[in-house]
Motif scaffolding. Structure first.
Motif, PDB file in Angstrom:
ATOM      1  N   ASP B  63       0.806  -1.228   0.000  1.00 29.35           N
ATOM      2  CA  ASP B  63       0.000   0.000   0.000  1.00 29.35           C
ATOM      3  C   ASP B  63       0.838   1.276   0.000  1.00 29.35           C
ATOM      4  N   GLN B  64       2.120   1.151   0.278  1.00 31.49           N
ATOM      5  CA  GLN B  64       2.983   2.337   0.263  1.00 31.49           C
ATOM      6  C   GLN B  64       3.346   2.769  -1.162  1.00 31.49           C
ATOM      7  N   PHE B  65       3.110   1.890  -2.123  1.00 29.12           N
ATOM      8  CA  PHE B  65       3.476   2.146  -3.508  1.00 29.12           C
ATOM      9  C   PHE B  65       2.230   2.460  -4.338  1.00 29.12           C
ATOM     10  N   SER B  66       2.374   3.339  -5.300  1.00 29.06           N
ATOM     11  CA  SER B  66       1.311   3.559  -6.266  1.00 29.06           C
ATOM     12  C   SER B  66       1.931   3.972  -7.596  1.00 29.06           C
ATOM     13  N   VAL B  67       1.207   3.730  -8.679  1.00 28.04           N
ATOM     14  CA  VAL B  67       1.661   4.142 -10.008  1.00 28.04           C
ATOM     15  C   VAL B  67       0.559   4.944 -10.669  1.00 28.04           C
ATOM     16  N   GLU B  68       0.998   5.786 -11.607  1.00 30.41           N
ATOM     17  CA  GLU B  68       0.039   6.666 -12.279  1.00 30.41           C
ATOM     18  C   GLU B  68       0.587   7.031 -13.649  1.00 30.41           C
ATOM     19  N   PRO B  70      -0.125  10.155 -15.507  1.00 29.55           N
ATOM     20  CA  PRO B  70      -0.869  11.413 -15.368  1.00 29.55           C
ATOM     21  C   PRO B  70      -1.196  12.104 -16.687  1.00 29.55           C
ATOM     22  N   ASP B  71      -0.438  11.757 -17.735  1.00 25.94           N
ATOM     23  CA  ASP B  71      -0.699  12.358 -19.039  1.00 25.94           C
ATOM     24  C   ASP B  71      -0.286  11.349 -20.105  1.00 25.94           C
ATOM     25  N   GLY B  72      -0.198  11.775 -21.346  1.00 25.46           N
ATOM     26  CA  GLY B  72       0.077  10.837 -22.434  1.00 25.46           C
ATOM     27  C   GLY B  72       1.511  10.380 -22.544  1.00 25.46           C
ATOM     28  N   SER B  73       2.406  10.954 -21.706  1.00 25.40           N
ATOM     29  CA  SER B  73       3.804  10.589 -21.876  1.00 25.40           C
ATOM     30  C   SER B  73       4.478  10.086 -20.605  1.00 25.40           C
ATOM     31  N   ASN B  74       4.041  10.555 -19.430  1.00 28.05           N
ATOM     32  CA  ASN B  74       4.743  10.195 -18.203  1.00 28.05           C
ATOM     33  C   ASN B  74       4.130   8.991 -17.506  1.00 28.05           C
ATOM     34  N   PHE B  75       4.970   8.277 -16.752  1.00 31.85           N
ATOM     35  CA  PHE B  75       4.551   7.140 -15.939  1.00 31.85           C
ATOM     36  C   PHE B  75       5.312   7.275 -14.628  1.00 31.85           C
ATOM     37  N   THR B  76       4.592   7.329 -13.508  1.00 33.87           N
ATOM     38  CA  THR B  76       5.259   7.626 -12.242  1.00 33.87           C
ATOM     39  C   THR B  76       5.073   6.501 -11.224  1.00 33.87           C
ATOM     40  N   LEU B  77       6.066   6.402 -10.339  1.00 28.22           N
ATOM     41  CA  LEU B  77       6.008   5.507  -9.186  1.00 28.22           C
ATOM     42  C   LEU B  77       6.122   6.369  -7.944  1.00 28.22           C
ATOM     43  N   LYS B  78       5.137   6.257  -7.057  1.00 31.08           N
ATOM     44  CA  LYS B  78       5.159   7.019  -5.809  1.00 31.08           C
ATOM     45  C   LYS B  78       5.352   6.058  -4.643  1.00 31.08           C
ATOM     46  N   ILE B  79       6.258   6.429  -3.758  1.00 26.36           N
ATOM     47  CA  ILE B  79       6.417   5.705  -2.494  1.00 26.36           C
ATOM     48  C   ILE B  79       5.998   6.682  -1.401  1.00 26.36           C
ATOM     49  N   ARG B  80       4.943   6.338  -0.687  1.00 25.67           N
ATOM     50  CA  ARG B  80       4.315   7.301   0.238  1.00 25.67           C
ATOM     51  C   ARG B  80       5.167   7.604   1.458  1.00 25.67           C
ATOM     52  N   SER B  81       5.709   6.623   2.073  1.00 25.75           N
ATOM     53  CA  SER B  81       6.488   6.804   3.304  1.00 25.75           C
ATOM     54  C   SER B  81       7.700   5.881   3.209  1.00 25.75           C
ATOM     55  N   THR B  82       8.818   6.452   2.773  1.00 23.71           N
ATOM     56  CA  THR B  82       9.977   5.622   2.450  1.00 23.71           C
ATOM     57  C   THR B  82      10.584   4.985   3.705  1.00 23.71           C
ATOM     58  N   LYS B  83      11.114   3.773   3.492  1.00 21.99           N
ATOM     59  CA  LYS B  83      11.823   3.040   4.540  1.00 21.99           C
ATOM     60  C   LYS B  83      13.268   2.869   4.098  1.00 21.99           C
ATOM     61  N   LEU B  84      14.134   2.559   5.048  1.00 25.43           N
ATOM     62  CA  LEU B  84      15.536   2.334   4.713  1.00 25.43           C
ATOM     63  C   LEU B  84      15.678   1.253   3.650  1.00 25.43           C
ATOM     64  N   GLU B  85      14.859   0.211   3.752  1.00 23.73           N
ATOM     65  CA  GLU B  85      14.965  -0.928   2.832  1.00 23.73           C
ATOM     66  C   GLU B  85      14.441  -0.617   1.425  1.00 23.73           C
ATOM     67  N   ASP B  86      13.893   0.575   1.218  1.00 22.78           N
ATOM     68  CA  ASP B  86      13.490   0.988  -0.131  1.00 22.78           C
ATOM     69  C   ASP B  86      14.678   1.496  -0.945  1.00 22.78           C
ATOM     70  N   SER B  87      15.833   1.650  -0.312  1.00 25.60           N
ATOM     71  CA  SER B  87      17.029   2.092  -1.029  1.00 25.60           C
ATOM     72  C   SER B  87      17.383   1.062  -2.088  1.00 25.60           C
ATOM     73  N   ALA B  88      17.442   1.511  -3.345  1.00 23.87           N
ATOM     74  CA  ALA B  88      17.661   0.605  -4.472  1.00 23.87           C
ATOM     75  C   ALA B  88      17.734   1.435  -5.752  1.00 23.87           C
ATOM     76  N   MET B  89      18.078   0.750  -6.857  1.00 23.86           N
ATOM     77  CA  MET B  89      17.900   1.330  -8.201  1.00 23.86           C
ATOM     78  C   MET B  89      16.502   0.958  -8.659  1.00 23.86           C
ATOM     79  N   TYR B  90      15.766   1.929  -9.142  1.00 22.71           N
ATOM     80  CA  TYR B  90      14.418   1.687  -9.651  1.00 22.71           C
ATOM     81  C   TYR B  90      14.444   1.882 -11.168  1.00 22.71           C
ATOM     82  N   PHE B  91      14.008   0.836 -11.876  1.00 22.77           N
ATOM     83  CA  PHE B  91      14.013   0.871 -13.331  1.00 22.77           C
ATOM     84  C   PHE B  91      12.581   0.887 -13.859  1.00 22.77           C
ATOM     85  N   CYS B  92      12.334   1.764 -14.791  1.00 28.17           N
ATOM     86  CA  CYS B  92      11.103   1.762 -15.552  1.00 28.17           C
ATOM     87  C   CYS B  92      11.372   1.005 -16.852  1.00 28.17           C
ATOM     88  N   ALA B  93      10.380   0.299 -17.352  1.00 27.22           N
ATOM     89  CA  ALA B  93      10.498  -0.392 -18.638  1.00 27.22           C
ATOM     90  C   ALA B  93       9.197  -0.229 -19.398  1.00 27.22           C
TER      91      ALA B  93
END
Lengths: 112, 111
Positions: B63-68, B70-93
């Protein structure tokens, strides 16, 4: 659960010394097996897709092959610029845009 | 040659803060994905998205993650309340058919 195992974990080759990287997989109905190249701090770069046993694909010094249980990435006469991590991933036939399940990768170092 | 782009390249945040990672997929692609890679570990699937809906998500995508889109070109990943263990490389594909093309990644560091 889909699983991908790659071996060896790391491989050091002399320039010109050919070798093969192994990818073993289990998947509930294979849609495709993918090979990617990843340089440090970068995103995976697509190399090949293989769909059925017996299929082969080639690109420059790389050739990928597929059986029902494993895939090989053969590197012929490698050069230092081939040094990278090579990732194998499988995609199951669970949907039109089903996820990729990756192995840990094989880090290849080619010495001049 | 068309490519997936991601911003920012590096994001540093404090634990508990919200972050939004942004991606511009390849323009004629219809399927979008987020993956992450913790340092020294495998690339792991988070979520796939098609036709403005989540198609599939992993156990990591809670539930801390969401995607959207918002328009015809962008794609977003939201993390609502980050934790230490969320530290990473995040890749979009993104993909048009089976082949998924990855962006350069956003390195997220949670302090």
């Amino acid at each position: 659960e889909d699983q991908v195992t790659q071996s060896p974990e790391a491989l050091r080759l002399q320039e010109g010394e050919s070798s093969s990287l192994n990818c073993s997989y289990t998947v509930s109905g294979l849609r495709g097996l993918f090979w990617y190249r990843q340089d440090p701090g970068k995103g995976p770069e697509f190399l090949f897709t293989l769909y059925s046993a017996g299929e082969e694909k080639e690109k420059e010094r790389l050739k990928a092959t597929l059986t029902k249980k494993e895939s090989f990435l053969h590197i012929t006469a490698p050069k230092p610029e081939d040094s990278a991590t090579y990732l194998c991933a499988v995609q199951a036939k669970t949907g039109a845009n089903s996820k990729l399940t990756f192995g840990k990768g094989i880090t290849l170092s080619v010495r001049p | 040659e068309p490519e997936v782009t991601q911003t920012p390249s590096h994001q540093v945040t404090q634990m508990g803060q919200e972050v939004i990672l942004r991606c511009v997929p390849i323009s004629n692609h219809l399927y979008f994905y987020w993956y992450r890679q913790i340092l020294g570990q495998k690339v792991e699937f988070l979520v796939s998205f098609y036709n403005n809906e989540i198609s599939e998500k992993s156990e990591i995508f809670d539930d801390q993650f969401s995607v959207e889109r918002p328009d015809g070109s962008n794609f977003t990943l939201k993390i609502r309340s980050t934790k230490l263990e969320d530290s990473a490389m995040y890749f979009c594909a993104s993909s048009a058919r089976n082949e998924q093309f990855f962006g350069p990644g956003t390195r997220l560091t949670v302090l």
